[in-house]
Design a protein around this motif. Sequence first.
Motif, PDB file in Angstrom:
ATOM      1  N   VAL A  30     -22.612 113.233  11.732  1.00  0.00           N
ATOM      2  CA  VAL A  30     -21.159 113.067  11.598  1.00  0.00           C
ATOM      3  C   VAL A  30     -20.854 111.683  11.032  1.00  0.00           C
ATOM      4  CG1 VAL A  30     -19.011 112.844  12.907  1.00  0.00           C
ATOM      5  CG2 VAL A  30     -20.572 114.751  13.370  1.00  0.00           C
ATOM      6  N   LEU A  72     -21.721 111.537   7.276  1.00  0.00           N
ATOM      7  CA  LEU A  72     -20.733 112.255   6.462  1.00  0.00           C
ATOM      8  C   LEU A  72     -19.439 111.449   6.380  1.00  0.00           C
ATOM      9  CD1 LEU A  72     -21.349 115.904   7.698  1.00  0.00           C
ATOM     10  CD2 LEU A  72     -21.481 115.159   5.327  1.00  0.00           C
ATOM     11  N   TRP A  73     -19.044 110.904   7.506  1.00  0.00           N
ATOM     12  CA  TRP A  73     -17.806 110.120   7.572  1.00  0.00           C
ATOM     13  C   TRP A  73     -17.917 108.913   6.652  1.00  0.00           C
ATOM     14  CZ3 TRP A  73     -13.042 110.775   8.864  1.00  0.00           C
ATOM     15  CH2 TRP A  73     -12.205 109.673   9.103  1.00  0.00           C
ATOM     16  N   SER A  82     -19.629 117.321  -1.098  1.00  0.00           N
ATOM     17  CA  SER A  82     -19.744 116.284  -0.051  1.00  0.00           C
ATOM     18  C   SER A  82     -20.904 116.505   0.912  1.00  0.00           C
ATOM     19  CB  SER A  82     -18.456 116.229   0.776  1.00  0.00           C
ATOM     20  OG  SER A  82     -17.358 115.949  -0.046  1.00  0.00           O
ATOM     21  N   PRO A  94     -19.666 119.361   5.187  1.00  0.00           N
ATOM     22  CA  PRO A  94     -18.453 119.105   5.983  1.00  0.00           C
ATOM     23  C   PRO A  94     -17.373 120.142   5.664  1.00  0.00           C
ATOM     24  CG  PRO A  94     -18.585 117.567   4.143  1.00  0.00           C
ATOM     25  CD  PRO A  94     -19.795 118.453   4.047  1.00  0.00           C
ATOM     26  N   ARG A  95     -16.740 120.637   6.704  1.00  0.00           N
ATOM     27  CA  ARG A  95     -15.650 121.598   6.491  1.00  0.00           C
ATOM     28  C   ARG A  95     -14.379 120.855   6.093  1.00  0.00           C
ATOM     29  NH1 ARG A  95     -17.045 126.718   8.051  1.00  0.00           N
ATOM     30  NH2 ARG A  95     -18.793 126.893   9.498  1.00  0.00           N
ATOM     31  N   PHE A 133     -12.832 118.378   8.429  1.00  0.00           N
ATOM     32  CA  PHE A 133     -13.751 117.367   8.984  1.00  0.00           C
ATOM     33  C   PHE A 133     -13.045 116.032   9.275  1.00  0.00           C
ATOM     34  CE2 PHE A 133     -16.673 113.819   8.351  1.00  0.00           C
ATOM     35  CZ  PHE A 133     -17.693 114.120   9.236  1.00  0.00           C
ATOM     36  N   ALA A 145     -16.718 121.079  12.725  1.00  0.00           N
ATOM     37  CA  ALA A 145     -16.291 120.468  11.469  1.00  0.00           C
ATOM     38  C   ALA A 145     -17.392 120.428  10.416  1.00  0.00           C
ATOM     39  CB  ALA A 145     -15.803 119.050  11.743  1.00  0.00           C
ATOM     40  N   VAL A 146     -18.599 120.871  10.782  1.00  0.00           N
ATOM     41  CA  VAL A 146     -19.714 120.818   9.826  1.00  0.00           C
ATOM     42  C   VAL A 146     -20.525 122.109   9.888  1.00  0.00           C
ATOM     43  CG1 VAL A 146     -19.948 118.304  10.032  1.00  0.00           C
ATOM     44  CG2 VAL A 146     -21.324 119.807  11.469  1.00  0.00           C
TER      45      VAL A 146
END
Length: 388
Positions: free
Chosen positions: A10, A13-14, A234, A249-250, A253, A266-267
Amino acid sequence: MESILPEGIVERLWDNLQTRSKSTSDQIHSRAVADYLSSDRFFAEKDKLFRKLPIVVAHSSQLPNPGDFIRHDRLGMPLVISRTRSGEVAAFRNICSHRAATVAPQWKGNCHHFICPYHHWTFDLDGTLKHVPDETSFDAGEFDALALKPIAVVEKFGLIFVRLEGDHEIDIDAFLGQVAPELEGLQLERHNFFADRDTPLDCNWKVMMEGSLEVYHFKFLHAQSAAGQFLPMSAIFDDYFPHQRHVMPRKDFPKRVEAADQPRRAVLPNYFIFPNTVLTFPHDHMTLTQVFPTDLGKCVFYNALLTLDIPGENKARDYWQRALDYTQAVNQEDFDAVESVQDSYRFMDAEERVIHGRYELGISRFHRACDQLLQGYGGPCGSRIGVG
Ligand code: FES
Ligand SMILES: [Fe+2]
């Protein structure tokens, strides 16, 4: 019940979204069309990848009880996988040691032993020969050697692997490497088999695999289906040679992460187990998809859906059926595209090349692993760095 996310995903991705960074390789790669058209290469792949490596053939929940069995023919060898009385998994060739009839004609079931329909030679759940009618016609001293041909098998993390060739036991932890602890966290063994489906395709198995190893096509090919659920371009790709992971990532997210609201939803984590298996983990179920080569320009796509249920909280069957129908509708879009790719190869010169861009790094890694495991079959068909 939700499965656990790989550590740090997470945050990565963030970070990527904040800095507008992307998971890419340094180089553009390309492959000669000959790679998908060469019968020498095809038979080498069948031999070195599909006979000598462990391949997933079932989920443990397909054989929950002693006596449960399934047949499996997708590797080009008729196999029976069974659960013995002691709860172990056994695998053997579905060919009678008398005169080679098919011992287990049913595709799945539960039995105390296998009785060959031709002359009723009877085999135990682990394939050992138990009974021969009119046994004085044969040499009883040879019966021990007339078990059904055993196939190396191992069960781990809810997956059952076989390996068609090789004397020693399968060291599955060594094979899975860094992927193993993550599969444990995703609780594969707690999933329950719901349904599966085989789809024969007119393309080389690698063409179909490639579609599962990049998400570059998602926004375009799946524009009318799945694309709307994800943030485009992404995903993060990680190499666990020869295996891989990518996490998508959705759309929601950023909102969920900022609100610390169920990041697991969210993923979408995807694991590729070399050479042909992809495990995908939506928050409350998983899909197991595989591609099996059947001929030079033909393969079978296998798709199974397994649910992550707490007993007593089972969702209705039609919920899962809708989930399965949905994945099959998305897959159909891939099938049309990959069959068109194979068709086009007929009109191209063998040395013409297809291109794998920096964001298609999962494909480059897949081919690199194939080349290394084939040892020497990379040759003129192998990866070329840079295009031209
Ligand atoms: S072929 Fe199986 S019992 Fe004869
Ligand atoms: Fe796709």
